[in-house]
Enzyme design. Structure first.
Site, PDB file in Angstrom:
ATOM      1  N   HIS A  11     -16.409 -26.409 -47.149  1.00 14.84           N
ATOM      2  CA  HIS A  11     -15.359 -25.387 -47.281  1.00 14.84           C
ATOM      3  C   HIS A  11     -15.762 -24.107 -46.528  1.00 14.84           C
ATOM      4  O   HIS A  11     -14.929 -23.479 -45.873  1.00 14.84           O
ATOM      5  CB  HIS A  11     -15.150 -25.018 -48.752  1.00 14.84           C
ATOM      6  CG  HIS A  11     -14.771 -26.173 -49.644  1.00 14.84           C
ATOM      7  ND1 HIS A  11     -15.596 -26.644 -50.625  1.00 14.84           N
ATOM      8  CD2 HIS A  11     -13.654 -26.922 -49.698  1.00 14.84           C
ATOM      9  CE1 HIS A  11     -14.999 -27.644 -51.263  1.00 14.84           C
ATOM     10  NE2 HIS A  11     -13.822 -27.838 -50.720  1.00 14.84           N
ATOM     11  N   GLN A  34      -1.881 -34.398 -57.192  1.00 17.53           N
ATOM     12  CA  GLN A  34      -2.509 -35.316 -56.242  1.00 17.53           C
ATOM     13  C   GLN A  34      -3.540 -36.229 -56.893  1.00 17.53           C
ATOM     14  O   GLN A  34      -4.236 -36.972 -56.202  1.00 17.53           O
ATOM     15  CB  GLN A  34      -3.091 -34.559 -55.052  1.00 17.53           C
ATOM     16  CG  GLN A  34      -4.284 -33.693 -55.354  1.00 17.53           C
ATOM     17  CD  GLN A  34      -4.631 -32.836 -54.161  1.00 17.53           C
ATOM     18  OE1 GLN A  34      -3.929 -31.890 -53.816  1.00 17.53           O
ATOM     19  NE2 GLN A  34      -5.731 -33.156 -53.484  1.00 17.53           N
ATOM     20  N   GLN A  82      -5.471 -37.160 -44.540  1.00 18.95           N
ATOM     21  CA  GLN A  82      -4.776 -35.954 -45.007  1.00 18.95           C
ATOM     22  C   GLN A  82      -4.443 -35.040 -43.823  1.00 18.95           C
ATOM     23  O   GLN A  82      -3.326 -34.514 -43.717  1.00 18.95           O
ATOM     24  CB  GLN A  82      -5.667 -35.229 -46.009  1.00 18.95           C
ATOM     25  CG  GLN A  82      -5.223 -33.831 -46.370  1.00 18.95           C
ATOM     26  CD  GLN A  82      -6.100 -33.235 -47.456  1.00 18.95           C
ATOM     27  OE1 GLN A  82      -6.030 -33.649 -48.600  1.00 18.95           O
ATOM     28  NE2 GLN A  82      -6.936 -32.285 -47.099  1.00 18.95           N
ATOM     29  N   SER A  92     -17.314 -32.155 -53.300  1.00 13.22           N
ATOM     30  CA  SER A  92     -17.489 -31.608 -54.649  1.00 13.22           C
ATOM     31  C   SER A  92     -17.882 -32.719 -55.608  1.00 13.22           C
ATOM     32  O   SER A  92     -18.482 -32.474 -56.646  1.00 13.22           O
ATOM     33  CB  SER A  92     -16.190 -30.969 -55.119  1.00 13.22           C
ATOM     34  OG  SER A  92     -15.692 -30.117 -54.116  1.00 13.22           O
ATOM     35  N   GLY A 109     -11.403 -25.653 -54.902  1.00 10.32           N
ATOM     36  CA  GLY A 109     -12.548 -24.978 -55.497  1.00 10.32           C
ATOM     37  C   GLY A 109     -13.801 -25.829 -55.416  1.00 10.32           C
ATOM     38  O   GLY A 109     -13.892 -26.730 -54.586  1.00 10.32           O
ATOM     39  N   GLY A 128     -10.480 -30.085 -43.173  1.00 12.18           N
ATOM     40  CA  GLY A 128     -11.692 -30.781 -42.745  1.00 12.18           C
ATOM     41  C   GLY A 128     -11.375 -32.192 -42.261  1.00 12.18           C
ATOM     42  O   GLY A 128     -10.510 -32.865 -42.827  1.00 12.18           O
ATOM     43  N   GLN A 129     -12.111 -32.638 -41.265  1.00 16.98           N
ATOM     44  CA  GLN A 129     -11.953 -34.014 -40.789  1.00 16.98           C
ATOM     45  C   GLN A 129     -12.383 -35.020 -41.860  1.00 16.98           C
ATOM     46  O   GLN A 129     -11.979 -36.169 -41.844  1.00 16.98           O
ATOM     47  CB  GLN A 129     -12.771 -34.232 -39.518  1.00 16.98           C
ATOM     48  CG  GLN A 129     -12.443 -35.563 -38.853  1.00 16.98           C
ATOM     49  CD  GLN A 129     -13.483 -35.999 -37.862  1.00 16.98           C
ATOM     50  OE1 GLN A 129     -13.845 -35.216 -36.970  1.00 16.98           O
ATOM     51  NE2 GLN A 129     -13.971 -37.221 -37.991  1.00 16.98           N
TER      52      GLN A 129
HETATM   53  P1  AMP Z   1     -11.015 -30.079 -51.285  1.00 15.30           P
HETATM   54  O1  AMP Z   1     -11.466 -28.863 -52.017  1.00 15.30           O
HETATM   55  O2  AMP Z   1     -11.873 -31.272 -51.484  1.00 15.30           O
HETATM   56  O3  AMP Z   1      -9.532 -30.354 -51.456  1.00 15.30           O
HETATM   57  O4  AMP Z   1     -11.180 -29.735 -49.737  1.00 15.30           O
HETATM   58  C1  AMP Z   1     -10.587 -28.612 -49.168  1.00 15.30           C
HETATM   59  C2  AMP Z   1     -10.706 -28.688 -47.672  1.00 15.30           C
HETATM   60  O5  AMP Z   1     -12.095 -28.751 -47.314  1.00 15.30           O
HETATM   61  C3  AMP Z   1     -10.046 -29.951 -47.102  1.00 15.30           C
HETATM   62  O6  AMP Z   1      -9.405 -29.617 -45.885  1.00 15.30           O
HETATM   63  C4  AMP Z   1     -11.225 -30.855 -46.858  1.00 15.30           C
HETATM   64  O7  AMP Z   1     -11.005 -31.790 -45.824  1.00 15.30           O
HETATM   65  C5  AMP Z   1     -12.294 -29.851 -46.469  1.00 15.30           C
HETATM   66  N1  AMP Z   1     -13.615 -30.429 -46.685  1.00 15.30           N
HETATM   67  C6  AMP Z   1     -14.090 -31.036 -47.797  1.00 15.30           C
HETATM   68  N2  AMP Z   1     -15.347 -31.503 -47.592  1.00 15.30           N
HETATM   69  C7  AMP Z   1     -15.657 -31.182 -46.312  1.00 15.30           C
HETATM   70  C8  AMP Z   1     -16.804 -31.396 -45.487  1.00 15.30           C
HETATM   71  N3  AMP Z   1     -17.883 -32.033 -45.943  1.00 15.30           N
HETATM   72  N4  AMP Z   1     -16.787 -30.926 -44.229  1.00 15.30           N
HETATM   73  C9  AMP Z   1     -15.694 -30.286 -43.752  1.00 15.30           C
HETATM   74  N5  AMP Z   1     -14.583 -30.038 -44.467  1.00 15.30           N
HETATM   75  C10 AMP Z   1     -14.558 -30.487 -45.726  1.00 15.30           C
END
Ligand code: AMP
Length: 282
Positions: A37, A61, A153, A186, A31, A147-148
């Site tokens: 995202h 996590q 991960q 976030s 979220g 995301g990279q």
């Molecule tokens: P999270 O909500 O932080 O668990 O992220 C969910 C997905 O979004 C994960 O695959 C992250 O790697 C990806 N993500 C988070 N920040 C970015 C970003 N700045 N650019 C691309 N993907 C992202």
């Protein structure tokens, strides 16, 4: 757009979609959606018949001293954003739905999970792979989008999918950045104005190392020192780890060749930020 809260509702819908011969794209998130995202959701929208976004702040996590309690949560805003990108289903279970009383199974990718971020955050990747395996089961995605930005991960999830022969294609998409290069996260919202300004150094330090590689530098120690020196110029940013590793195995490299990942983690005020760049060394 439908919002599902129960695992068995998600499974039922996914089964119906797959039986009808349609593809499902899954974007797992915690979220607090931002452009990073949304870029994943857009890719899922382009490539699949049905797009599922999961929103789940996964307690497993987070370490005991980490920011689980104050992690930003705003489901209404997330639903609005997900819907505006053409999401078909938001799967947003409660923790008690994912982990009912008695739950005691975990999925662990050994080795890869104990390096780098895994060494700093024991149990973190076990929490990630366990929940992602459960999401894959519930959503039955044809493709799943990561995301990279969270490079380790992504490598671990690819490995899990390969080892368990899961029938899902893992897509890893580029990091989306703020105008000064800071990777969107976030957690950036919790930086003070000064911290936010100084945090831009992480990307600048990585790109400076990338430039040095293009100018012929092949010594990882010298590159790490270069990154460290730049970060030290910002008083509120404290580097925790600077690693230069093989992009596939995440093992440190002695001399740069092939595809290399440069990863940094740093404390900025109360927050911990990570970033990385991949470089193809010829
Ligand atoms: P999270 O909500 O932080 O668990 O992220 C969910 C997905 O979004 C994960 O695959 C992250 O790697 C990806 N993500 C988070 N920040 C970015 C970003 N700045 N650019 C691309 N993907 C992202």
């Amino acid at each position: 757009m439908r919002v599902l809260r129960r695992v068995h509702h998600m499974v039922r819908l996914a089964q119906k979609v797959r039986l009808a011969g349609q593809t499902i794209g899954l974007v797992p998130t915690m979220g607090a959606l931002h452009e990073g995202h949304l870029s994943l959701i857009r890719a899922a929208r382009r490539e699949n018949d049905v797009v599922v976004v999961s929103v789940f702040v996964n307690p497993r996590q987070f370490g005991p001293t980490e920011d689980f309690a104050r992690y930003p949560r705003d489901l209404r805003r997330d639903l609005r954003l997900a819907s505006s990108e053409g999401t078909d289903v938001v799967f947003a279970p409660e923790a008690s739905e994912m982990y009912p009383k008695g739950f005691c199974t975990s999925v662990e990718v050994e080795g890869l999970s104990s390096r780098l971020e895994g060494a700093m955050r024991p149990g973190h990747f076990r929490g990630v792979t366990t929940v992602v395996a459960m999401l894959f089961h519930a959503v039955q995605p044809t493709r799943a989008y990561f995301g990279q930005k969270d490079y380790q991960q992504a490598v671990i999830i690819r490995r899990m999918v390969e080892d368990l022969r899961l029938l899902v294609r893992v897509r890893v998409l580029p990091t989306i950045r703020e105008p000064d290069g800071l990777a969107m996260s976030s957690r950036n919202a919790y930086l003070s104005r000064v911290e936010r300004r100084e945090a831009g150094v992480l990307f600048r330090a990585l790109t400076s190392a990338e430039d040095a590689i293009h100018d012929g530098e092949r010594d990882p120690q010298r590159l790490r020192r270069r990154i460290s020196r730049l970060i030290q110029q910002q008083p509120r940013v404290r580097a925790q780890e600077i690693a230069i590793v093989d992009a596939g195995t995440l093992e440190p490299v002695k001399t740069l060749t092939g595809r290399v990942a440069m990863l940094v983690s740093a404390r900025v005020g109360r927050m911990r930020l990570i970033d990385n760049l991949l470089v193809d060394v010829t």
